[in-house]
Write a protein that holds these residues in place. Structure first.
Motif, PDB file in Angstrom:
ATOM      1  N   TRP A 126     -10.759  -5.416  -9.923  1.00 62.92           N
ATOM      2  CA  TRP A 126     -11.168  -5.309  -8.528  1.00 62.92           C
ATOM      3  C   TRP A 126     -10.856  -6.591  -7.765  1.00 62.92           C
ATOM      4  N   MET A 127     -11.127  -7.717  -8.422  1.00 61.32           N
ATOM      5  CA  MET A 127     -10.840  -9.009  -7.798  1.00 61.32           C
ATOM      6  C   MET A 127      -9.346  -9.110  -7.483  1.00 61.32           C
ATOM      7  N   LEU A 128      -8.548  -8.730  -8.469  1.00 63.51           N
ATOM      8  CA  LEU A 128      -7.093  -8.819  -8.298  1.00 63.51           C
ATOM      9  C   LEU A 128      -6.622  -7.857  -7.209  1.00 63.51           C
ATOM     10  N   SER A 129      -7.162  -6.651  -7.212  1.00 65.03           N
ATOM     11  CA  SER A 129      -6.677  -5.672  -6.240  1.00 65.03           C
ATOM     12  C   SER A 129      -7.063  -6.080  -4.825  1.00 65.03           C
ATOM     13  N   THR A 130      -8.264  -6.680  -4.682  1.00 65.00           N
ATOM     14  CA  THR A 130      -8.644  -7.149  -3.349  1.00 65.00           C
ATOM     15  C   THR A 130      -7.743  -8.294  -2.908  1.00 65.00           C
ATOM     16  N   ALA A 131      -7.358  -9.113  -3.880  1.00 64.82           N
ATOM     17  CA  ALA A 131      -6.488 -10.238  -3.554  1.00 64.82           C
ATOM     18  C   ALA A 131      -5.136  -9.757  -3.049  1.00 64.82           C
ATOM     19  N   LEU A 132      -4.773  -8.548  -3.424  1.00 68.32           N
ATOM     20  CA  LEU A 132      -3.443  -8.039  -3.069  1.00 68.32           C
ATOM     21  C   LEU A 132      -3.465  -7.102  -1.874  1.00 68.32           C
ATOM     22  N   LYS A 133      -4.667  -6.924  -1.294  1.00 70.98           N
ATOM     23  CA  LYS A 133      -4.765  -5.983  -0.173  1.00 70.98           C
ATOM     24  C   LYS A 133      -4.567  -6.691   1.164  1.00 70.98           C
ATOM     25  N   PRO A 134      -3.966  -5.987   2.121  1.00 71.24           N
ATOM     26  CA  PRO A 134      -3.986  -6.517   3.483  1.00 71.24           C
ATOM     27  C   PRO A 134      -5.411  -6.433   4.030  1.00 71.24           C
ATOM     28  N   GLU A 135      -5.758  -7.315   4.962  1.00 74.41           N
ATOM     29  CA  GLU A 135      -7.152  -7.412   5.398  1.00 74.41           C
ATOM     30  C   GLU A 135      -7.714  -6.088   5.909  1.00 74.41           C
ATOM     31  N   ALA A 136      -6.896  -5.302   6.605  1.00 77.63           N
ATOM     32  CA  ALA A 136      -7.413  -4.051   7.152  1.00 77.63           C
ATOM     33  C   ALA A 136      -7.865  -3.107   6.044  1.00 77.63           C
ATOM     34  N   GLN A 137      -7.205  -3.189   4.885  1.00 76.32           N
ATOM     35  CA  GLN A 137      -7.547  -2.258   3.812  1.00 76.32           C
ATOM     36  C   GLN A 137      -8.790  -2.689   3.031  1.00 76.32           C
ATOM     37  N   ILE A 138      -9.088  -3.974   3.072  1.00 71.87           N
ATOM     38  CA  ILE A 138     -10.257  -4.465   2.349  1.00 71.87           C
ATOM     39  C   ILE A 138     -11.517  -3.780   2.852  1.00 71.87           C
ATOM     40  N   PHE A 139     -11.543  -3.463   4.127  1.00 71.92           N
ATOM     41  CA  PHE A 139     -12.741  -2.887   4.732  1.00 71.92           C
ATOM     42  C   PHE A 139     -12.793  -1.370   4.637  1.00 71.92           C
ATOM     43  N   TRP A 167     -13.573   2.221   3.567  1.00 77.21           N
ATOM     44  CA  TRP A 167     -14.762   2.724   2.890  1.00 77.21           C
ATOM     45  C   TRP A 167     -14.664   4.221   2.770  1.00 77.21           C
ATOM     46  N   PRO A 168     -14.840   4.811   1.581  1.00 76.45           N
ATOM     47  CA  PRO A 168     -15.083   4.142   0.296  1.00 76.45           C
ATOM     48  C   PRO A 168     -13.904   3.267  -0.142  1.00 76.45           C
ATOM     49  N   PRO A 169     -14.211   2.259  -0.960  1.00 76.16           N
ATOM     50  CA  PRO A 169     -13.173   1.293  -1.334  1.00 76.16           C
ATOM     51  C   PRO A 169     -12.029   1.926  -2.115  1.00 76.16           C
ATOM     52  N   GLU A 170     -10.872   1.375  -1.939  1.00 78.52           N
ATOM     53  CA  GLU A 170      -9.707   1.849  -2.683  1.00 78.52           C
ATOM     54  C   GLU A 170      -9.338   0.832  -3.741  1.00 78.52           C
ATOM     55  N   TRP A 171      -9.047   1.325  -4.924  1.00 81.39           N
ATOM     56  CA  TRP A 171      -8.782   0.406  -6.044  1.00 81.39           C
ATOM     57  C   TRP A 171      -7.359  -0.111  -6.044  1.00 81.39           C
ATOM     58  N   ILE A 172      -6.455   0.727  -5.602  1.00 79.48           N
ATOM     59  CA  ILE A 172      -5.054   0.293  -5.643  1.00 79.48           C
ATOM     60  C   ILE A 172      -4.563   0.089  -4.209  1.00 79.48           C
ATOM     61  N   PRO A 173      -4.075  -1.106  -3.930  1.00 80.71           N
ATOM     62  CA  PRO A 173      -3.604  -1.380  -2.562  1.00 80.71           C
ATOM     63  C   PRO A 173      -2.433  -0.474  -2.197  1.00 80.71           C
ATOM     64  N   ASP A 174      -2.322  -0.131  -0.911  1.00 83.79           N
ATOM     65  CA  ASP A 174      -1.194   0.669  -0.442  1.00 83.79           C
ATOM     66  C   ASP A 174       0.116  -0.033  -0.782  1.00 83.79           C
ATOM     67  N   GLN A 175       0.103  -1.319  -0.507  1.00 79.95           N
ATOM     68  CA  GLN A 175       1.280  -2.124  -0.838  1.00 79.95           C
ATOM     69  C   GLN A 175       0.769  -3.452  -1.365  1.00 79.95           C
TER      70      GLN A 175
END
Lengths: 289, 460, 314
Positions: free
Chosen positions: A42-55, A57-65
């Motif tokens: 989760w830490m890693l996936s959040t690190a790889l998300k663009p800011e708009a995706q971090i918010f 809800w419900p949270p997404e585990w895999i970033p779009d890009q």
């Protein structure tokens, strides 16, 4: 499945049984392992998300890009390199100090019979029982009086005088080492120190790896110590640096997670080396039970 | 066995030498960069601050700003150092637990010369004698400083008739509303509810629940008892500083809160609140359109700009109960600069904080405050062109800034048990919202708790 | 006190303190003191005075800023009348009662699992240790999301098998269980210690048991657990001390709520010390906790003679 040390009788059944056992073990480990991977992934996936995706809800585990830019940004947003060097300085000294001093003290508590030993041991344990919040200020005042505040000394030098947790841990390990061994050594004319150095220490290698790992990690993650003793941003540590991403008006989540990911790397590397000693403990060195 | 001593002693000797080595070397080595050539982003050091000539007075300044705000503060400090050759301010960002850091330093006799703190600490630290009474400085350098500020701001910094803290930036609270959803549900997005009754009447259409009864969208869910009590005319302490938690208007506020908790399953509501506004500040549900109304501060405008650029929103002052209520109610808090009693260079520290607050320096302050998105402590700053431009850029900003001058702008009572009072008030609210206590009980418990705390603090 | 105190090695004759010491006893005393001298020095320099001072503060009103004022046992009297004090004790007991035994069972089980000779074990071990090293600032948000009653993964799984999950962190009845479950993710630290302990068990013991026809669970019950008992003992004591002082997650994730259901002892103590300026009151709390932990530790030490088995003492 928990048959750790079975020595199968025939070669044929051995391979077949072995395959099944391995299979079951892997299934168990993988299922449990996924659960334990959550925080890191989760830490890693959040690190790889663009800011708009971090918010989202419900949270997404895999970033779009995968957005890698959080990493270089986080590491330049604060002087991360300086923080790493500072923290490593503290950690390595504290690790060396704790290992050496705790081993000596633990030996004194475990392997030598002397009057007062148990009372002192209990006193040592009791130092861990008083919540640190109420001793923090008097300790600070002591360090202030001897002029150590503002330097790394309060974070390093006490480590050279033994840590109660580690002394206790090593004592437990030393106690499991057969007394006959050290007695035999003494009969052969070994001094107490040589017995400690040449007989006991090599037998407690896994325990030492644990102590080294734990002291390193404790100091790496320590927040309160650096916070109250350091008053120069150039001397700040990684854990203080991570706080820099948490703001009064919102947190830079992407950067915080990227920096946190990087901050766990040294411990992972150290763990890899430490756990190697678990593969060949004394069980294979042929000590009688 | 005789020979134990020698190797042992050498071992201990090595240990001691190592320890000694660190003891002697560390002041030099890690901090060596201090006067070095490398310009670190983290360290505000400017040419004028060179200590070589030994003239400049070293002022240590602690603040709690992080991330972009820390960088802004560093640049302000640089600016001060350049314009004030006799003083060199060194800023330090204290993160995580500023109170613990300050208290230990104070106990060790080595507090900073100046510190930016939340206003909650002012009365207790003033009462304990931890921070300096600034009246002598004010009389000498800025006799009209009190009138220069917004009255509420002055009130926050004043304890027992003396000023103990100089404001840096202020916050007010107002109501955000989602215009898209209002339109969608058939309301006029340009006519948000002015009263509590109007707000209540809209709720049925705005809430959305799923089959399991879980909340999909919230119209508004009251939270922030002490903040909402401003719209109800509530009162938390009398003129003598005695707590008045059971004030009828406080009760009315909490009863209004309870009406929502009763209508919507309290645990589901609590669950929704937790998901949405955790205390680690993760997600603001308003951004994702899951909440139609939200009470919050001006800084959220930046979030809206960054995270939800397409959302159509409006900002209004808090709705109030028809008839008895107080329009334009808001709760004011802010960042204040204090000088510890044991500071080594209080005079220079004073010069720094007076400069920072923008007294007779309004043009500069107006520009500076726009950079941080902060609300000015003085109308004299607000009226400057730079700040007017800033408000015109996003008109909603004006709502927040104007609220600071509202007669119904209220502050946390300036009494030493403030921190405890507000902590427990939040718990009282929680106990009502989770259906654990009724409002009257909750406020009575709160009153009792605070009275006991006062006895504990000042009893002996 | 412990088993080791009762036992006197035949080769080392320690006389009663009044009589003259044998030469060997003198040498042992000297060596013993020498070996523990680093700790003694540290204790004298950095621990003793703060300890005594905090004891003194517990009999004073002390706000850190001004000097302490002696009030006798006032703090203790007030504490016993303070409902939040009792609440925090109950919360802490609840947490300790569940988290310590669960931590030991999971820790040992995991260590046994990770001590098997299976390919890729280094990787598995790292994975199980990972949650312990993720910084709390990063993981706290994850916990909030995992335990979210509505969208959280945990309730999602429960929902899949037809159970309506509880409110976890927002429900006063479930907030402590949530923290206990959360704690189990961090069992990796204890697991490492058990793993290190497992390396000390001589292989020959299993081999001879094998010859005697022992099956896997017999080996665990009759060999592994007794041989691991010194380390279990260690983790039990440290687990007790740690959970009686449980603080970080309650501070960061729940900050005591909802309805004070996660107001743990150390959290209330901390608030008194640093938010409300009652260092005297906090010190009194600290010393009550100290005595409580001491009593429990002594009990465990007493009981250890019956279940802790030191290879070095046979």
């Amino acid at each position: 499945m928990l048959d750790i040390n079975a020595q199968p009788t025939t070669k044929l059944s051995r391979t077949k049984k072995g395959v099944y056992k391995q299979l079951i073990a892997h299934v168990c480990l993988i299922v449990l392992g996924i659960t334990f991977l959550f925080p890191f992934v989760w830490m890693l996936s959040t690190a790889l998300k663009p800011e708009a995706q971090i918010f989202k809800w419900p949270p997404e585990w895999i970033p779009d890009q995968f957005l890698w830019s959080n990493f270089p940004e986080a590491l330049t947003f604060v002087p991360f390199g300086t923080y790493v060097i500072n923290t490593l300085t503290i950690c390595i000294w504290a690790m060396v100090g704790t290992c050496v001093s705790s081993a000596l003290v633990a030996y004194g508590f475990a392997k030598i019979q002397w009057p007062g030993r148990n009372v002192l041991f209990m006193i040592m344990l009791s130092t861990m029982m008083l919540p640190s919040q109420v001793t923090m200020i008097p300790i600070f005042v002591i360090f202030k009086k001897i002029g150590w505040v503002g330097s790394y000394k309060p974070l390093i030098i006490p480590a050279f005088l033994g840590g109660a947790f580690f002394i206790f841990l090593l004592r437990q390990f030393f106690l499991t080492i057969p007394q006959e061994l050290s007695e035999a050594a003494k009969i052969d004319g070994c001094s107490e120190f040589r017995t400690f150095w040449q007989i006991i220490l090599p037998l407690a290698r896994p325990a030492f790896a644990t102590v080294a790992l734990f002291t390193f990690m404790n100091n790496w993650n320590d927040f309160m110590g650096p916070l109250i003793y350091l008053s120069d941003e150039k001397m700040y540590t990684v854990s203080l640096g991570l706080q820099q991403f948490i703001g009064q008006y919102g947190t830079r989540w992407g950067m915080l997670m990227a920096a946190s990911t990087v901050a766990t790397l040294p411990i992972i590397i150290l763990f890899f080396f430490a756990q190697k000693t678990f593969i060949q403990g004394i069980s294979t060195t042929g000590i009688k039970g | 066995m005789k020979s134990t001593l020698k190797p042992f002693l050498s071992m201990v000797l090595i240990l001691l030498m190592l320890a000694g080595l660190i003891a002697c070397s560390s002041p030099g080595s890690p901090a060596a960069g201090q006067d070095g050539t490398k310009e670190d982003t983290s360290a505000p050091s400017s040419d004028s601050g060179k200590k070589g000539d030994g003239k400049a007075v070293e002022v240590t300044y602690w603040h709690m700003w992080t991330s972009d705000w820390k960088k802004l503060i560093d640049s302000l400090v640089d600016e001060f150092n350049q314009t004030h050759p006799g003083i060199h301010v060194t800023a330090l960002s204290i993160t995580g637990d500023a109170n613990a850091k300050f208290l230990t330093a104070q106990a060790g006799g080595d507090p900073p010369d100046v510190m930016t703190q939340w206003n909650q600490i002012i009365p207790s630290w003033a009462e304990k004698g931890a921070i300096a009474n600034l009246d002598p400085y004010i009389q000498a350098d800025a006799p009209d400083l009190g009138e220069w500020m917004y009255p509420t701001v002055k009130e926050i910094g004043t304890y027992k008739g003396s000023m103990y803290a100089i404001p840096f930036s202020m916050n007010t609270l107002a109501m955000y509303y989602n215009k898209d959803i209002l339109k969608e549900e058939g309301f006029d997005p340009e006519k948000p509810p002015a009263t509590i009754q109007e707000l209540d009447a809209m709720q049925d259409k705005l809430w959305k629940l799923d089959k399991r009864g879980f909340i999909q969208r919230v119209g508004y869910m009251p939270s922030g008892l002490t903040q909402w009590s401003t719209a109800f005319g509530g009162k938390w302490a009398d003129e003598d500083g005695k707590p008045t938690a059971t004030d009828p208007n406080n009760l009315a506020t909490l009863e209004w809160f309870q009406s929502y908790a009763k209508k919507y399953d309290p645990t589901k509501v609590a669950a929704f609140n937790k998901s949405m506004s955790s205390n680690v500040n993760s997600a603001w549900s308003f951004l994702s359109g899951k909440q139609v109304f939200a009470m919050d501060g001006m800084w959220r405008l930046e979030d809206l700009k960054n995270y939800a650029p397409d959302l159509q929103y409006g900002v209004m002052t808090l709705p109030y109960p028809e008839g008895t209520g107080k329009p334009d109610g808001t709760w004011v808090n802010g960042n204040f600069n204090i000088i510890p009693e044991k500071a080594k260079h209080p005079k220079e520290a004073w010069e720094f904080i007076l400069w920072l607050t923008g007294y007779h320096n309004e043009d500069w302050a107006a520009k500076m405050l726009t950079k941080g998105g902060w609300i000015p402590p003085s109308p004299k700053i607000t009226e400057k062109q730079a700040y007017q431009d800033f408000m015109n850029e996003i008109p909603a900003r004006k709502t927040f800034v104007d609220l600071l001058g509202s007669p119904n702008a209220k502050i946390t009572p300036v009494i030493p048990v403030q921190q405890y009072y507000w902590d427990r008030a939040a718990k009282a609210e929680e106990s009502v919202m989770t259906g654990n206590k009724d409002p009257k009980q909750a406020l009575e418990t709160l009153q009792k708790e605070v009275e006991e705390e006062i006895a504990k603090a000042g009893g002996k | 006190m412990s088993r080791s105190s009762a036992e006197v090695r035949p080769s080392v004759q320690v006389r009663s303190s009044r009589g003259p010491m044998s030469k060997i006893a003198k040498v042992n005393l000297r060596n013993g003191l020498l070996f523990v001298s680093p700790w003694l020095a540290g204790f004298a320099a950095f621990s003793l005075l703060p300890f005594l001072l905090s004891l003194y503060y517990s009999f004073t009103t002390y706000d850190v800023v001004s000097s302490p004022v002696w009030v006798g046992v006032d703090n203790f009297v007030q504490l016993f009348k303070d409902p939040l004090f009792w609440k925090s004790i109950t919360n802490t007991m609840y947490y300790t009662l569940f988290s310590v035994p669960l931590g030991i069972v999971f820790g040992v089980a995991l260590a046994l699992l990770l001590n098997m000779k299976v390919r890729g074990m280094a990787l598995y071990r790292t994975i199980f240790y990972l949650p312990s090293i993720v910084p709390v600032v990063a993981s706290s948000v994850l916990w909030l999301w995992l335990f979210d009653p509505q969208f959280g993964l945990i309730n999602g799984l429960l929902d899949a098998i037809g159970i309506e999950g509880p409110g976890w962190l927002v429900d006063p009845a479930w907030s402590k269980p949530a923290l206990i479950v959360m704690g189990l993710w961090g069992v990796g630290g204890a697991m490492i210690i058990y793993l290190a302990g497992l390396q000390d068990i001589p292989q020959e013991m299993y081999e001879s048991a094998q010859i005697d026809g022992a099956v896997w669970w017999q080996k665990i019950v009759y060999i592994t657990l007794p041989m691991l008992s010194p380390v279990i003992f260690f983790n039990l004591i440290m687990g007790l001390i740690g959970s009686f002082q449980y603080f970080t997650q309650a501070y960061i994730i729940t900050s005591g709520g909802p309805n004070d259901s996660t107001l743990f002892y150390s959290l209330y103590l901390y608030k008194n010390a640093f938010s409300y300026f009652h260092m005297g009151y906090a010190s009194a709390m600290a010393w009550i906790l100290f005595l409580l932990i001491m009593a429990v530790t002594l009990l465990v030490f007493k009981s250890s003679a019956r279940w802790v088995f030191y290879g070095g003492e046979r």
